[in-house]
Every structure is written in structure tokens, then in C-alpha cells.
Scaffold this motif. Structure first.
Motif, PDB file in Angstrom:
ATOM      1  N   ASP A 161       1.027  -1.407  -0.237  1.00 45.14           N
ATOM      2  CA  ASP A 161       0.314  -0.088  -0.140  1.00 45.14           C
ATOM      3  C   ASP A 161       0.543   1.262  -0.063  1.00 45.14           C
ATOM      4  OD1 ASP A 161      -0.520  -0.081   3.636  1.00 45.14           O
ATOM      5  OD2 ASP A 161       1.323  -0.260   2.345  1.00 45.14           O
ATOM      6  N   GLY A 162       2.525   1.345   0.076  1.00 46.12           N
ATOM      7  CA  GLY A 162       3.253   2.093  -0.064  1.00 46.12           C
ATOM      8  C   GLY A 162       3.424   2.583   1.148  1.00 46.12           C
ATOM      9  N   HIS A 170      -2.936   8.135   4.456  1.00 46.68           N
ATOM     10  CA  HIS A 170      -3.959   8.738   4.870  1.00 46.68           C
ATOM     11  C   HIS A 170      -4.478   8.737   6.461  1.00 46.68           C
ATOM     12  CE1 HIS A 170      -5.158   8.695   1.172  1.00 46.68           C
ATOM     13  NE2 HIS A 170      -5.380   7.694   0.932  1.00 46.68           N
ATOM     14  N   HIS A 171      -3.289   8.242   7.328  1.00 47.02           N
ATOM     15  CA  HIS A 171      -2.696   8.678   8.227  1.00 47.02           C
ATOM     16  C   HIS A 171      -3.077   9.383   9.089  1.00 47.02           C
ATOM     17  CE1 HIS A 171      -2.227   7.136  12.981  1.00 47.02           C
ATOM     18  NE2 HIS A 171      -2.946   6.042  12.039  1.00 47.02           N
ATOM     19  N   PRO A 172      -3.187  10.285  10.172  1.00 47.80           N
ATOM     20  CA  PRO A 172      -2.895  11.550  10.750  1.00 47.80           C
ATOM     21  C   PRO A 172      -1.361  11.476  10.921  1.00 47.80           C
ATOM     22  CG  PRO A 172      -4.904  10.667  11.152  1.00 47.80           C
ATOM     23  CD  PRO A 172      -4.165   9.389  10.959  1.00 47.80           C
ATOM     24  N   GLY A 227       5.813   7.651 -10.141  1.00 45.43           N
ATOM     25  CA  GLY A 227       3.906   8.013 -10.677  1.00 45.43           C
ATOM     26  C   GLY A 227       4.077   9.512 -10.811  1.00 45.43           C
ATOM     27  N   SER A 228       3.104   9.522 -11.398  1.00 45.88           N
ATOM     28  CA  SER A 228       2.771  11.287 -12.371  1.00 45.88           C
ATOM     29  C   SER A 228       1.884  11.826 -11.675  1.00 45.88           C
ATOM     30  CB  SER A 228       1.980  11.415 -13.078  1.00 45.88           C
ATOM     31  OG  SER A 228       0.726  10.592 -13.009  1.00 45.88           O
ATOM     32  N   SER A 235      -0.488  11.884   0.308  1.00 41.57           N
ATOM     33  CA  SER A 235      -0.940  11.137   1.156  1.00 41.57           C
ATOM     34  C   SER A 235      -0.638   9.510   0.898  1.00 41.57           C
ATOM     35  CB  SER A 235      -1.559  11.785   2.505  1.00 41.57           C
ATOM     36  OG  SER A 235      -3.356  12.252   1.777  1.00 41.57           O
ATOM     37  N   ALA A 236      -1.531   9.724   0.176  1.00 40.57           N
ATOM     38  CA  ALA A 236      -2.051   8.045  -0.846  1.00 40.57           C
ATOM     39  C   ALA A 236      -1.061   7.541  -0.695  1.00 40.57           C
ATOM     40  CB  ALA A 236      -2.455   8.835  -2.084  1.00 40.57           C
ATOM     41  N   LEU A 237       0.138   7.939  -0.623  1.00 40.79           N
ATOM     42  CA  LEU A 237       1.625   6.878  -0.421  1.00 40.79           C
ATOM     43  C   LEU A 237       2.238   7.409   0.309  1.00 40.79           C
ATOM     44  CD1 LEU A 237       1.866   3.888  -2.491  1.00 40.79           C
ATOM     45  CD2 LEU A 237       3.546   5.969  -3.746  1.00 40.79           C
TER      46      LEU A 237
END
Ligand SMILES: O=C(O)[C@H](O)[C@@H](O)[C@H](O)[C@H](O)COP(=O)(O)O
Length: 272
Positions: A161-162, A170-172, A227-228, A235-237
Motif C-alpha cells: 500500500d506504499g 491517509h494516516h494523520p 508516479g505522475s 498522502s495516499a502513498l
């Protein structure tokens, strides 16, 4: 080495046909960083992650490194650790001790593991306090930019999941700017309770290496490396957020983990 590439942002990609080749090159890379750092500052501060990464440290325990590395100058930390007993099968300390620390002559007093007798919140606070003390006495370097600890090397794995260390998508915890060490209680990867370095600490390191092997890491590695920018949700990765401010990032991939990347041999590439 099957291929290598330098990127605009000073990061480097090394791709290997086999994990054995990767482990050999990783040992040479770490040994060289250790030698340079000991020459410059008299010590070598390294922070480790858990997972399969530790299995690739074995070559360092063999000749020539077992003899050439000055282990007495090493100071060992964890970039993340599970909040379990140090003899628990899930402990990164246990994993590292069994596979590496028990085979080299690093001084016990130079190995900084977490306090496994307190809550995960207190363990994070105590770990940060210990690092702050070591920065004060200059055992651990300091970043001129932001007073963060400047480790000589931080070794990271990457999840499918990176995630890196215990910083998950996405974690704070990804937003923290002041804390050096934080804790989570909801890790998507068991066990749930962990302490972890924050991104400012990871990005203050002199050197960061991310080690990824196997097909299941190919997508995350490709997104993180090539990644582009259209996909601006960094934050997704979390792995894409590893961008050392005044340091160098090196990716160590086997061919399976690099299979989603189009890397020309030795060519440069636009990275993140
Ligand atoms: O404590 C942890 O779980 C790790 O620090 C974690 O970040 C790990 O490095 C990655 O999940 C990759 O693990 P694998 O290489 O075993 O897939």
C-alpha cells in the motif's frame, strides 16, 4: 546490477536480478556509509525498519564486512517498532537481534530499543526523549534546517500500500511536523500498536534506503518512484513522501519489485 537510474531529485534506483545480488550491494552500500561517517564524525547512526528488509542484512555479518566494519562505532535505532514484548515474534527488535545484532559486535549500550513495559504512547514519548538526549550530546547529528535528528542512514521497507516505517496511507501521523516519534493504535498491518519516526525525521536523514522485493511491491514502487504528479494525493502513498531534504534516497529493488517500472539502463528518469 540489472539496471540503475539517477533521478532529478537526487534519488537513485538500483535494480537487481536476484535478492542475493541486492543483499550484496546493500551490504557494500551500508559498509561504505559506515566508513565515511565514522571517518567524519566518529560514529554511525542507523535506524532500521522491520519486515523482510532485515533478512537482507545478513551479508553484513559475513566477510569482508564482519571484519572491516567498525561495529563499535555503530548506534542502532528503529524507525518503527511494534508495541509488543521484545521477545515477542512480532518485535522488530527480536527480528533484528536474531538475524543481525547477535552476529556482529555492536555494543549493547549502543542499541536503542523501545521500552516494552509501558503503553505505546509512553513508549513513543520515551523513545523521542532518548533521541533528543543523544542529539544534545551530539551522538546523533542534527539537521541545520529544522533541528530534527539527522541519522546517517534510515533503512525502510515498503508495503504493497506504499507505507514506510509505520506511516500508512491517509494516516494523520503523516501530517505531524513537530514530533520526532509518534504512535499509532490502528495499523492496517498487524499488530495494531506501533511507534514510528515521523516524516520530518525520515526526511532529515543523510541517507535513506528503501528496499523492496517481490511482485506485490511493484505497483507501490512504481507509483512512488515514477508516479505522475497528476496523482497529487501524496498522502495516499507515504513512500512518495520520503524525499530527504539534504540527503540521498536510494531504492534497492529486485526485478520483480521493479517490474512495473520502465527504467532504461543507466538512464535518468523524472521521479515523483
Ligand atoms: O514494522 C514493520 O512492519 C515495518 O517497518 C514495515 O514498514 C515493513 O518494512 C513493510 O511493511 C515491508 O515489510 P515486508 O518487506 O516484510 O513486506
Amino acid at each position: 546490477m540489472a539496471a540503475s537510474g539517477e533521478f532529478k531529485n537526487k534519488s537513485e534506483l538500483r535494480v537487481f536480478e536476484s535478492t542475493d545480488e541486492l543483499a550484496t550491494d546493500l551490504a557494500e552500500y551500508i559498509s561504505q556509509l559506515s566508513e565515511n561517517s565514522v571517518k567524519e564524525t566518529g560514529c554511525f547512526t542507523i535506524a532500521l525498519s522491520g519486515g523482510s528488509l532485515i533478512s537482507f542484512m545478513g551479508k553484513l555479518c559475513e566477510a569482508p564486512y564482519s571484519k572491516t566494519v567498525d561495529w563499535t562505532k555503530w548506534y542502532v535505532f528503529w524507525a518503527d517498532e511494534r508495541a509488543v514484548a521484545k521477545n515477542h515474534v512480532d518485535s522488530n527488535y527480536k527480528l533484528t537481534k536474531d538475524a543481525f545484532l547477535s552476529k556482529v559486535s555492536i555494543l549493547n549500550s549502543h542499541v536503542f530499543s523501545i521500552n516494552d513495559h509501558v503503553t505505546v504512547e509512553d513508549a513513543a514519548g520515551e523513545y523521542e526523549f532518548a533521541i533528543r538526549q543523544l542529539v544534545k550530546i551530539r551522538t546523533v547529528g542534527v539537521s541545520e534546517r529544522n533541528d530534527c535528528p539527522r541519522f546517517d542512514l534510515i533503512l525502510l521497507g515498503i508495503g504493497p500500500d506504499g507505507h514506510v516505517a509505520s506511516l500508512f496511507p491517509h494516516h494523520p501521523a503523516l501530517e505531524l511536523k513537530e514530533e520526532w516519534v509518534t504512535y499509532i493504535t490502528d495499523s492496517p498491518k498487524p499488530p495494531p500498536e506501533r511507534i514510528t519516526f515521523t516524516l520530518p525525521v525520515i526526511n532529515s536523514a543523510s541517507n535513506v534506503a528503501i528496499v523492496a522485493t517481490g511482485e506485490e511491491k511493484a505497483m507501490a514502487a512504481n507509483l512512488a518512484i515514477a508516479g505522475s504528479n497528476e496523482n497529487s494525493d501524496f498522502s495516499a502513498l507515504p513512500a512518495r513522501m520520503v524525499q530527504p531534504t539534504d540527503g540521498k534516497l536510494v531504492w534497492f529493488l529486485d526485478s520483480a519489485a521493479a517490474s512495473a517500472l520502465e527504467v532504461s539502463n543507466g538512464g535518468s528518469q523524472n521521479a515523483m
